[in-house]
Design a protein around this motif. Structure first.
Motif, short mmCIF file in Angstrom:
data_model
loop_
_atom_site.label_atom_id
_atom_site.label_comp_id
_atom_site.label_asym_id
_atom_site.label_seq_id
_atom_site.Cartn_x
_atom_site.Cartn_y
_atom_site.Cartn_z
N UNK A 1 20.88 -69.46 10.18
CA UNK A 1 20.54 -68.71 11.46
C UNK A 1 21.47 -67.64 12.04
N UNK A 2 20.80 -66.72 12.74
CA UNK A 2 21.57 -65.55 13.04
C UNK A 2 22.25 -66.15 14.60
N UNK A 3 23.43 -65.39 14.85
CA UNK A 3 24.18 -65.52 16.00
C UNK A 3 23.49 -65.75 17.22
N UNK A 4 22.41 -64.94 17.30
CA UNK A 4 21.45 -64.79 18.53
C UNK A 4 20.71 -65.94 18.72
N UNK A 5 20.53 -66.78 17.70
CA UNK A 5 19.79 -67.96 17.88
C UNK A 5 20.33 -69.35 18.29
N UNK A 10 24.81 -66.18 22.04
CA UNK A 10 23.96 -65.36 22.56
C UNK A 10 24.41 -65.05 24.06
N UNK A 11 24.88 -65.79 24.73
CA UNK A 11 25.35 -65.48 26.00
C UNK A 11 26.82 -64.94 26.04
N UNK A 12 27.43 -63.76 26.19
CA UNK A 12 28.48 -63.17 26.44
C UNK A 12 29.50 -63.87 27.08
N UNK A 13 29.20 -64.51 28.13
CA UNK A 13 30.07 -65.10 29.22
C UNK A 13 30.42 -66.30 28.49
N UNK A 14 29.57 -66.99 28.13
CA UNK A 14 29.79 -68.52 27.46
C UNK A 14 30.66 -68.24 26.12
N UNK A 15 30.58 -67.23 25.32
CA UNK A 15 31.33 -67.01 24.54
C UNK A 15 32.92 -66.78 24.85
N UNK A 37 30.79 -66.64 10.27
CA UNK A 37 30.15 -65.62 10.15
C UNK A 37 29.46 -65.26 11.43
N UNK A 38 28.69 -66.28 11.77
CA UNK A 38 27.75 -66.06 13.10
C UNK A 38 28.80 -65.87 14.24
N UNK A 39 29.69 -66.52 14.54
CA UNK A 39 30.70 -66.39 15.53
C UNK A 39 31.26 -64.96 15.83
N UNK A 40 31.83 -64.69 14.19
CA UNK A 40 32.31 -63.11 14.18
C UNK A 40 31.32 -62.10 14.55
N UNK A 41 30.43 -62.31 14.10
CA UNK A 41 29.10 -61.35 14.53
C UNK A 41 28.76 -61.38 15.89
N UNK A 46 29.06 -58.39 20.87
CA UNK A 46 29.00 -58.36 22.36
C UNK A 46 30.23 -57.48 22.64
N UNK A 47 30.97 -56.74 21.70
CA UNK A 47 32.08 -55.83 21.96
C UNK A 47 33.24 -56.68 22.46
N UNK A 48 33.45 -57.55 22.24
CA UNK A 48 34.65 -58.51 22.57
C UNK A 48 35.95 -58.21 21.83
N UNK A 49 36.74 -57.92 22.58
CA UNK A 49 38.04 -57.30 21.63
C UNK A 49 39.28 -58.28 21.96
N UNK A 50 40.12 -58.54 21.20
CA UNK A 50 41.18 -59.38 21.46
C UNK A 50 42.33 -58.42 22.34
N UNK A 51 43.17 -59.18 23.03
CA UNK A 51 43.19 -60.44 23.29
C UNK A 51 42.07 -60.90 24.36
N UNK A 52 41.85 -62.14 24.08
CA UNK A 52 40.51 -62.71 24.71
C UNK A 52 40.98 -63.16 26.20
#
Length: 66
Positions: A1-5, A10-15, A37-41, A46-52
């Protein structure tokens, strides 16, 4: 399944909350039940960059060259 499933990915804030809590990509995979791969995608899409981590002290920012 794809990451958005996966609702957690799929929720940027939760991630972001999971990443800020110190969970690694592998930890998130286990928790969500998906591939790395799903998490990395999801992170990339979501355009999340390190550091988190937000709210770093100035001293730590200097050490990390941020």
């Amino acid at each position: 399944m794809r990451w958005y499933h996966y609702p957690e990915l799929a929720d940027r804030e939760t991630l972001l909350q999971m990443l800020r809590a110190g969970l690694t990509v592998r930890d998130i995979c286990i928790k969500v039940g998906c591939t790395k791969a799903a998490v990395a995608s999801a992170i990339k899409n979501h355009g999340i960059q390190r550091p988190f981590i937000e709210g770093l002290s100035d001293e730590i920012k200097q050490k990390l060259n941020l």
